[in-house]
Scaffold this motif. Structure first.
Motif, PDB file in Angstrom:
ATOM      1  N   ASP A 118     -41.853  54.586 -45.690  1.00  0.00           N
ATOM      2  CA  ASP A 118     -43.023  53.708 -45.776  1.00  0.00           C
ATOM      3  C   ASP A 118     -42.797  52.415 -44.986  1.00  0.00           C
ATOM      4  O   ASP A 118     -43.514  51.451 -45.156  1.00  0.00           O
ATOM      5  CB  ASP A 118     -43.412  53.406 -47.233  1.00  0.00           C
ATOM      6  CG  ASP A 118     -42.294  52.778 -48.003  1.00  0.00           C
ATOM      7  OD1 ASP A 118     -41.200  52.604 -47.433  1.00  0.00           O
ATOM      8  OD2 ASP A 118     -42.495  52.442 -49.188  1.00  0.00           O
ATOM      9  N   VAL A 175     -43.853  54.530 -40.030  1.00  0.00           N
ATOM     10  CA  VAL A 175     -45.172  55.108 -40.332  1.00  0.00           C
ATOM     11  C   VAL A 175     -45.993  55.200 -39.047  1.00  0.00           C
ATOM     12  O   VAL A 175     -46.633  56.224 -38.765  1.00  0.00           O
ATOM     13  CB  VAL A 175     -45.901  54.241 -41.391  1.00  0.00           C
ATOM     14  CG1 VAL A 175     -47.379  54.588 -41.462  1.00  0.00           C
ATOM     15  CG2 VAL A 175     -45.262  54.430 -42.757  1.00  0.00           C
ATOM     16  N   LEU A 180     -47.416  58.559 -37.320  1.00  0.00           N
ATOM     17  CA  LEU A 180     -48.829  58.792 -37.010  1.00  0.00           C
ATOM     18  C   LEU A 180     -49.027  59.075 -35.523  1.00  0.00           C
ATOM     19  O   LEU A 180     -49.830  59.939 -35.142  1.00  0.00           O
ATOM     20  CB  LEU A 180     -49.661  57.563 -37.420  1.00  0.00           C
ATOM     21  CG  LEU A 180     -49.954  57.446 -38.911  1.00  0.00           C
ATOM     22  CD1 LEU A 180     -50.637  56.132 -39.220  1.00  0.00           C
ATOM     23  CD2 LEU A 180     -50.828  58.589 -39.403  1.00  0.00           C
ATOM     24  N   ILE A 239     -57.116  54.490 -29.226  1.00  0.00           N
ATOM     25  CA  ILE A 239     -56.647  54.673 -30.604  1.00  0.00           C
ATOM     26  C   ILE A 239     -55.116  54.632 -30.663  1.00  0.00           C
ATOM     27  O   ILE A 239     -54.531  54.015 -31.565  1.00  0.00           O
ATOM     28  CB  ILE A 239     -57.215  55.977 -31.191  1.00  0.00           C
ATOM     29  CG1 ILE A 239     -58.686  55.748 -31.537  1.00  0.00           C
ATOM     30  CG2 ILE A 239     -56.447  56.419 -32.442  1.00  0.00           C
ATOM     31  CD1 ILE A 239     -59.441  56.986 -31.892  1.00  0.00           C
ATOM     32  N   GLY A 242     -54.208  51.093 -30.271  1.00  0.00           N
ATOM     33  CA  GLY A 242     -54.596  50.380 -31.494  1.00  0.00           C
ATOM     34  C   GLY A 242     -53.640  50.665 -32.635  1.00  0.00           C
ATOM     35  O   GLY A 242     -53.290  49.772 -33.410  1.00  0.00           O
ATOM     36  N   LEU A 243     -53.196  51.904 -32.705  1.00  0.00           N
ATOM     37  CA  LEU A 243     -52.244  52.282 -33.756  1.00  0.00           C
ATOM     38  C   LEU A 243     -50.929  51.512 -33.576  1.00  0.00           C
ATOM     39  O   LEU A 243     -50.362  50.980 -34.550  1.00  0.00           O
ATOM     40  CB  LEU A 243     -52.001  53.790 -33.658  1.00  0.00           C
ATOM     41  CG  LEU A 243     -51.490  54.520 -34.880  1.00  0.00           C
ATOM     42  CD1 LEU A 243     -52.342  54.238 -36.090  1.00  0.00           C
ATOM     43  CD2 LEU A 243     -51.478  56.017 -34.600  1.00  0.00           C
ATOM     44  N   SER A 302     -51.553  47.946 -34.557  1.00  0.00           N
ATOM     45  CA  SER A 302     -51.619  47.808 -36.028  1.00  0.00           C
ATOM     46  C   SER A 302     -50.216  47.851 -36.613  1.00  0.00           C
ATOM     47  O   SER A 302     -49.882  47.056 -37.510  1.00  0.00           O
ATOM     48  CB  SER A 302     -52.440  48.937 -36.649  1.00  0.00           C
ATOM     49  OG  SER A 302     -53.724  48.903 -36.169  1.00  0.00           O
ATOM     50  N   TYR A 316     -48.581  44.633 -35.949  1.00  0.00           N
ATOM     51  CA  TYR A 316     -49.102  43.599 -36.854  1.00  0.00           C
ATOM     52  C   TYR A 316     -48.428  43.698 -38.231  1.00  0.00           C
ATOM     53  O   TYR A 316     -47.993  42.694 -38.795  1.00  0.00           O
ATOM     54  CB  TYR A 316     -50.620  43.775 -36.984  1.00  0.00           C
ATOM     55  CG  TYR A 316     -51.295  42.718 -37.823  1.00  0.00           C
ATOM     56  CD1 TYR A 316     -51.746  41.537 -37.251  1.00  0.00           C
ATOM     57  CD2 TYR A 316     -51.468  42.895 -39.192  1.00  0.00           C
ATOM     58  CE1 TYR A 316     -52.357  40.565 -38.029  1.00  0.00           C
ATOM     59  CE2 TYR A 316     -52.080  41.932 -39.962  1.00  0.00           C
ATOM     60  CZ  TYR A 316     -52.525  40.769 -39.376  1.00  0.00           C
ATOM     61  OH  TYR A 316     -53.127  39.810 -40.153  1.00  0.00           O
ATOM     62  N   LEU A 317     -48.337  44.925 -38.737  1.00  0.00           N
ATOM     63  CA  LEU A 317     -47.720  45.110 -40.062  1.00  0.00           C
ATOM     64  C   LEU A 317     -46.235  44.730 -40.025  1.00  0.00           C
ATOM     65  O   LEU A 317     -45.719  44.121 -40.971  1.00  0.00           O
ATOM     66  CB  LEU A 317     -47.886  46.556 -40.528  1.00  0.00           C
ATOM     67  CG  LEU A 317     -49.313  46.993 -40.842  1.00  0.00           C
ATOM     68  CD1 LEU A 317     -49.365  48.464 -41.236  1.00  0.00           C
ATOM     69  CD2 LEU A 317     -49.919  46.148 -41.953  1.00  0.00           C
ATOM     70  N   THR A 336     -44.861  42.527 -37.997  1.00  0.00           N
ATOM     71  CA  THR A 336     -44.789  41.067 -37.909  1.00  0.00           C
ATOM     72  C   THR A 336     -45.072  40.437 -39.270  1.00  0.00           C
ATOM     73  O   THR A 336     -44.397  39.476 -39.668  1.00  0.00           O
ATOM     74  CB  THR A 336     -45.816  40.556 -36.864  1.00  0.00           C
ATOM     75  OG1 THR A 336     -45.622  41.293 -35.667  1.00  0.00           O
ATOM     76  CG2 THR A 336     -45.641  39.085 -36.586  1.00  0.00           C
ATOM     77  N   ALA A 337     -46.071  40.986 -39.971  1.00  0.00           N
ATOM     78  CA  ALA A 337     -46.402  40.440 -41.296  1.00  0.00           C
ATOM     79  C   ALA A 337     -45.204  40.562 -42.235  1.00  0.00           C
ATOM     80  O   ALA A 337     -44.867  39.613 -42.961  1.00  0.00           O
ATOM     81  CB  ALA A 337     -47.613  41.180 -41.867  1.00  0.00           C
ATOM     82  N   ALA A 338     -44.558  41.714 -42.204  1.00  0.00           N
ATOM     83  CA  ALA A 338     -43.404  41.922 -43.086  1.00  0.00           C
ATOM     84  C   ALA A 338     -42.290  40.925 -42.734  1.00  0.00           C
ATOM     85  O   ALA A 338     -41.663  40.326 -43.618  1.00  0.00           O
ATOM     86  CB  ALA A 338     -42.897  43.356 -42.947  1.00  0.00           C
ATOM     87  N   LEU A 351     -42.548  37.920 -41.108  1.00  0.00           N
ATOM     88  CA  LEU A 351     -42.921  36.537 -41.422  1.00  0.00           C
ATOM     89  C   LEU A 351     -42.866  36.283 -42.925  1.00  0.00           C
ATOM     90  O   LEU A 351     -42.437  35.215 -43.373  1.00  0.00           O
ATOM     91  CB  LEU A 351     -44.316  36.223 -40.877  1.00  0.00           C
ATOM     92  CG  LEU A 351     -44.418  36.145 -39.356  1.00  0.00           C
ATOM     93  CD1 LEU A 351     -45.844  35.845 -38.934  1.00  0.00           C
ATOM     94  CD2 LEU A 351     -43.487  35.068 -38.791  1.00  0.00           C
ATOM     95  N   ALA A 352     -43.309  37.267 -43.697  1.00  0.00           N
ATOM     96  CA  ALA A 352     -43.267  37.100 -45.155  1.00  0.00           C
ATOM     97  C   ALA A 352     -41.823  36.959 -45.628  1.00  0.00           C
ATOM     98  O   ALA A 352     -41.524  36.149 -46.519  1.00  0.00           O
ATOM     99  CB  ALA A 352     -43.932  38.293 -45.830  1.00  0.00           C
ATOM    100  N   LEU A 388     -40.599  33.511 -44.667  1.00  0.00           N
ATOM    101  CA  LEU A 388     -41.216  32.509 -45.538  1.00  0.00           C
ATOM    102  C   LEU A 388     -40.524  32.495 -46.896  1.00  0.00           C
ATOM    103  O   LEU A 388     -40.219  31.419 -47.443  1.00  0.00           O
ATOM    104  CB  LEU A 388     -42.701  32.835 -45.706  1.00  0.00           C
ATOM    105  CG  LEU A 388     -43.582  31.729 -46.266  1.00  0.00           C
ATOM    106  CD1 LEU A 388     -43.717  30.605 -45.263  1.00  0.00           C
ATOM    107  CD2 LEU A 388     -44.965  32.272 -46.602  1.00  0.00           C
TER     108      LEU A 388
END
Lengths: 465, 205
Positions: free
Chosen positions: B139, B144, B148, B175, B178-179, B182, B185-186, B188-190, B192-193, B196
């Motif tokens: 996951d 992931v 995909l 697509i 874009g995949l 995406s 992005y996920l 990077t979010a993980a 940065l979180a 933080l």
């Protein structure tokens, strides 16, 4: 002038421009106003007919050719565009109150434009590609750059992406079935592939478990928008399949499949909702039950079912807007939406809690609220076809009612001496208040939306006539 | 295309898809993903003109590059590059079963898809199966996304046999990109979180 340019390309270009704006209020107001304007234009401006504005004669063509394929918005699809842009306007106006405007409005416009492109594209099965683009655009909408992505978002991405290959393949197989209708093996194979595609797209039981997870992790307003637009456009796309393929439309097995899937969604959604201890998860199960209602309407005699199918749309849009706005407001002030954290919230956020409870009661089908007229019509028609099915609808509705009353009980439990406050700001209170009035208007005077809905079945050539 | 090139494509796909499943190193993961698209290109070439088949490989390479560049920013969670990491035997066995199913089902898929060719059917089924297997065991956002992309690569190779529209090729390329975006992005979010939360715990200490 060209209809796909006005209702697809212009909003998409506008979305890119709006990304440059940082003023939340301006974004929300301009986005909402333009969406409302596009809705009014879709309803009232004639397509494929010349009309005059001053000295100018204008004719809006319905098709646009792109890379050898076409985007076609038929004049009969105007009311559907009006419904989609009208509901989007509600969401965009609500974005300022939910304090999620900077990302929400531009992405919302793009998503709406792509969803309309999915309805307009020819050959129509290419819609799956546009729906997949919507899924990809939704990722930044429901996640934040400063919180780790949860399992709900990941599963949402996986399940929705897996739908696309099935739908595209089924389109090709269905063409083969049309060419040789006697080939039962091919018909069974194509129906299975199509069924799998829609099971992923509509998150049919048991593929819906990402929804409650997503509503635990994501901002409820953004997730609510997604859970409104994706199933709505997908259901219209699915009805399009039934309209085009006569063997599918006339197949008795399709009725059984749609009814079973609808009852499963409704009964499990309702019963699971009753046992949840998280406000977001309850909304997710409400959405699942809503999809169940829509599937059930498609399983009826379509002359009855299609008007009910469209009657469900405005109630769903309004109910979800209020529900997710209310949850967003509550979530901004509490550590989590678990029951233990929202006990007594009614005295701190009376408008938000009232909006949430009334929206959930509308989903349950409480008389006088927006959800009641379509559910009554659906239940009545279903009971004539199958009393067992009607009983299961009752079980689902009972579960939803239980969840609503549990939410009301938990949020109204507070210390005896704690006073009443209004934790919402004036804009939030006004938006929620207007939304609740709208729920009552749709519930007491359902004929008010008939003006828009009456023409909707004409977008199909064979369904509902 | 000659039978030799078909065999090369199949071997390439089998090797890269198994390696993607096994490797724990993001650099190798990105490289294997990029090489996998060469195999997809060879399969697509059987039914598409060179220009359209090239779109698939370029989109795939761009996707792999996006993922690798994003992952390269995260230098804190460096992975070990073991040859056969923990759980490797299980993954290898599962990959063997998927391969067996793919090659066994290829003739039926070929018949269903109106003569796509057994090599194309087998390669596509292999990629779809390996991608699904990958999705079932992870996951992590990067994995992931790679899973995909592998499923979609398999589907694209198969779909090329029945649909050669320019619009579809363009949308599928969008697509794929874009995949990858995406996924980036996920990831990077993980990251940065995590940064933080590390900053907050340092400040609290």
């Amino acid at each position: 002038m060209n209809a796909p340019v006005i209702w697809i390309i212009f909003p998409a270009a506008l979305a890119l421009l709006l990304m440059l704006t940082q003023n939340k209020r301006l974004l929300s107001l301009s986005g909402g106003a333009i969406a409302a304007l596009l809705a009014v234009a879709a309803q009232f401006v004639p397509m494929e007919e010349a009309f005059r504005i001053g000295s100018m004669s204008i004719r809006i063509e319905s098709s646009l050719s792109i890379l050898g394929r076409q985007l076609i918005i038929q004049p009969s699809e105007g009311p559907l565009l009006a419904l989609l842009y009208g509901a989007a306007a509600l969401w965009f106006f609500g974005a300022e109150a939910s304090q999620s405007a900077p990302k929400f409005v531009p992405l919302g416009f793009l998503i709406n434009a792509l969803m309309i492109a999915s309805i307009a594209v020819e050959p129509f099965l290419y819609a799956a590609l546009f729906i997949e683009m919507v899924v990809l655009l939704s990722i930044p909408l429901v996640t934040s750059l400063y919180s780790p992505p949860g399992k709900g978002v990941t599963r949402f991405l996986i399940y929705q992406t897996l739908a696309m290959p099935f739908i595209l393949l089924s389109g090709w197989l269905l063409a083969g079935v049309e060419a040789s209708p006697g080939n039962l093996t091919l018909a069974a194979q194509s129906a299975t592939v199509l069924g799998l595609g829609f099971a992923f797209l509509l998150s049919i039981f048991p593929l819906y478990h990402w929804m409650p997870m997503l509503l635990e992790e994501a901002p409820p307003f953004a997730a609510g928008f997604l859970l409104w637009i994706l199933p709505t456009a997908t259901l219209v796309f699915g009805a399009g399949f039934m309209d085009r393929y006569s063997w599918l439309r006339n197949s008795p097995e399709l009725t059984v499949v749609l009814r079973s899937a609808g009852l499963l969604m409704l009964a499990t959604g309702g019963v699971w909702a009753a046992f949840q201890n998280h406000l977001g998860r309850i909304m997710a199960y409400g959405v699942i039950a809503e999809t169940g209602f829509a599937l059930l309407s498609l399983s009826l005699d379509l002359r009855l079912g299609i008007p009910i199918f469209f009657l469900l749309f405005p109630a769903r849009a309004l109910g979800l807007t209020i529900w997710s706005l209310a949850l967003n407001i509550i979530k901004a002030h509490v550590p989590s939406l678990r029951y233990s954290q929202v006990r007594g919230a009614l005295r701190k956020f009376p408008f938000a809690v009232a909006g949430m409870v009334l929206a959930s009661l509308s989903t349950s089908g409480l008389p006088l609220l927006a959800g009641f007229p379509p559910r009554l019509a659906l239940w009545d028609s279903l009971a004539r076809a199958s009393s067992d099915a009607a009983l299961w609808v009752g079980v689902g509705a009972l579960g939803l009612f239980t969840a609503s009353f549990r939410m009301l009980a938990v949020t109204s439990m507070s210390d005896e001496y704690s006073g009443w406050e209004v934790g919402e700001n004036w804009l939030q209170a006004i938006m929620l208040g207007l939304g609740v009035i709208g729920l009552f208007i749709l519930g007491v005077f359902p004929q008010t939306v008939q003006y828009f809905l009456a023409a909707l079945p004409s977008m199909f050539e064979h369904l509902g006539h | 295309m000659t039978a030799f090139l078909s065999s090369v494509a199949l071997l390439l796909l089998a090797a890269t898809s198994v390696s993607i499943l096994l490797t724990r190193n993001w650099r190798w993961l990105s490289i294997f993903l990029a090489v996998q698209y060469v195999g997809v290109f060879l399969l697509a070439l059987q039914h598409l003109p060179l220009s359209m088949a090239t779109v698939k490989v370029i989109a795939g390479w761009m996707g792999a590059a996006i993922l690798a560049m994003t992952r390269s920013n995260d230098d804190k969670t460096e992975e070990r590059g073991d040859l056969l990491p923990q759980g490797g035997f299980f993954h290898l066995t599962a990959a063997g079963i998927v391969g067996l199913i793919a090659f066994t089902a290829a003739p039926q898929v070929d018949a269903l898809m109106g003569g796509a060719g057994e090599a194309v059917s087998a390669g596509s089924m292999l990629l779809i199966g390996m991608g699904l297997l990958h999705l079932g065991v992870t996951d992590e956002p990067m994995r992931v996304t790679v899973g995909l992309m592998t499923v979609l690569a398999g589907f694209e190779a198969l779909y090329a046999a029945v649909e050669n529209s320019v619009l579809v090729a363009a949308l599928l390329a969008v697509i794929n990109l874009g995949l990858a975006l995406s996924g980036a992005y996920l990831m990077t979010a993980a990251r940065l979180a995590e940064e933080l939360s590390a900053e907050e715990s340092t400040e609290a200490a």
